[in-house]
Design a protein around this motif. Sequence first.
Motif, short mmCIF file in Angstrom:
data_model
loop_
_atom_site.label_atom_id
_atom_site.label_comp_id
_atom_site.label_asym_id
_atom_site.label_seq_id
_atom_site.Cartn_x
_atom_site.Cartn_y
_atom_site.Cartn_z
N ASP A 163 44.50 54.03 74.61
CA ASP A 163 45.71 54.81 74.78
C ASP A 163 45.71 55.94 73.75
N ARG A 164 45.05 57.04 74.11
CA ARG A 164 44.96 58.14 73.15
C ARG A 164 44.60 59.44 73.86
N ASP A 209 43.27 57.47 78.16
CA ASP A 209 44.39 58.36 78.48
C ASP A 209 45.50 58.10 77.48
N GLY A 210 46.20 59.15 77.09
CA GLY A 210 47.25 58.99 76.09
C GLY A 210 48.63 59.28 76.61
N ASP A 211 48.83 59.10 77.90
CA ASP A 211 50.10 59.50 78.51
C ASP A 211 50.83 58.29 79.08
N ALA A 212 52.11 58.50 79.39
CA ALA A 212 52.93 57.49 80.07
C ALA A 212 53.23 57.98 81.48
N ARG A 230 55.93 53.42 81.49
CA ARG A 230 54.89 52.56 80.93
C ARG A 230 53.64 53.37 80.63
N ARG A 231 52.84 52.88 79.69
CA ARG A 231 51.61 53.58 79.34
C ARG A 231 50.62 53.50 80.49
N LYS A 232 50.00 54.62 80.80
CA LYS A 232 49.12 54.67 81.97
C LYS A 232 47.94 53.72 81.86
N VAL A 233 47.32 53.64 80.70
CA VAL A 233 46.14 52.79 80.60
C VAL A 233 46.49 51.32 80.77
N GLU A 234 47.69 50.93 80.34
CA GLU A 234 48.09 49.53 80.51
C GLU A 234 48.38 49.22 81.97
N ALA A 256 40.83 49.61 77.45
CA ALA A 256 41.84 50.65 77.64
C ALA A 256 42.17 51.31 76.31
#
Length: 297
Positions: free
Chosen positions: A133-134, A88-91, A110-114, A131
């Motif tokens: 992030d993209r 996922d690349g979103d916050a 915060r970044r969703k994948v984190e 994870a």
Amino acid sequence: MVPRAIPVCGRGPLVRGLERNEAAPHAAAQGAIDADDTATSRLELVFGREGVRRLAASKVVVFGVGGVGSSCVEALARGGVGRLVIVDGDAVQRSNVNRQALAFHSTVGRRKVEVMRAMVADINPDAQVTALDRFVLPDEVTALMDEIAADADYVVDAVDTVGTKLAIAQYADRRGLRLVSSMGAANKLRPDCFRFADIYQTSNDPLCRVVRKGARKRGIKRLEVLYSTEEPARLPVFEDAPDEEPAARAQGPHEAAAPQDAPPRRRPTLGTASYAPPIMGQMMAGHVIRGLLGIKG
């Protein structure tokens, strides 16, 4: 005649004996519960120890950890799936709080994948989580799937972009990968209308209609989806609805940038009930887990 005083606070031998008799089995039972109380003990009761081991060795790739995807990943982690790849690349945004498992006021920005990776680690510290992030564009799907999904036991598509959905479906169809794809949860109010079906057997869902047409053009033979047979709720477009900023609109690779003086585009009126996407995510996780264990029906 003076009434005899009745002791109400004292504890005679009989009461103390009853307490001892009740406490002894309770303590023994508590000890037995503590000995068997693990994160997978209730899973073993329904799946068996071999089934739990199979889930721990399984790899599931999940595209999108929004309303549907975040609840799906949470349920997979709680279900004991041992290897997860989340993309996922979103916050996290404030508007996500009404429906996304990872969205809290404390996680906004915060970044969703984190956030999702941290949640999985808190649920199952032994799980291996990759994870990414993209955002994934349609023409990037093949290379990415070759990298992360070639050995996947299941792929979950919970993205919003139709082109990416179709590219994932085409890859899975050609490679024989097990895939389940979520259709729209926006403006849906009745979870009892959610159904699993092949895309060519769906009806009454606007997103299914678009995906079905695209799947035919791409020669996709089969695509398992979770969709709703419910008519989407028809909501009015209010005059005071906020306009979409031109910069907030995703720009495709072949799409020209809007002129600076172009009028802002109005947001599509798509509301989301707090329960609809999470229920879809939980259903997809259950579908995947049953598939991994070979449970039919």
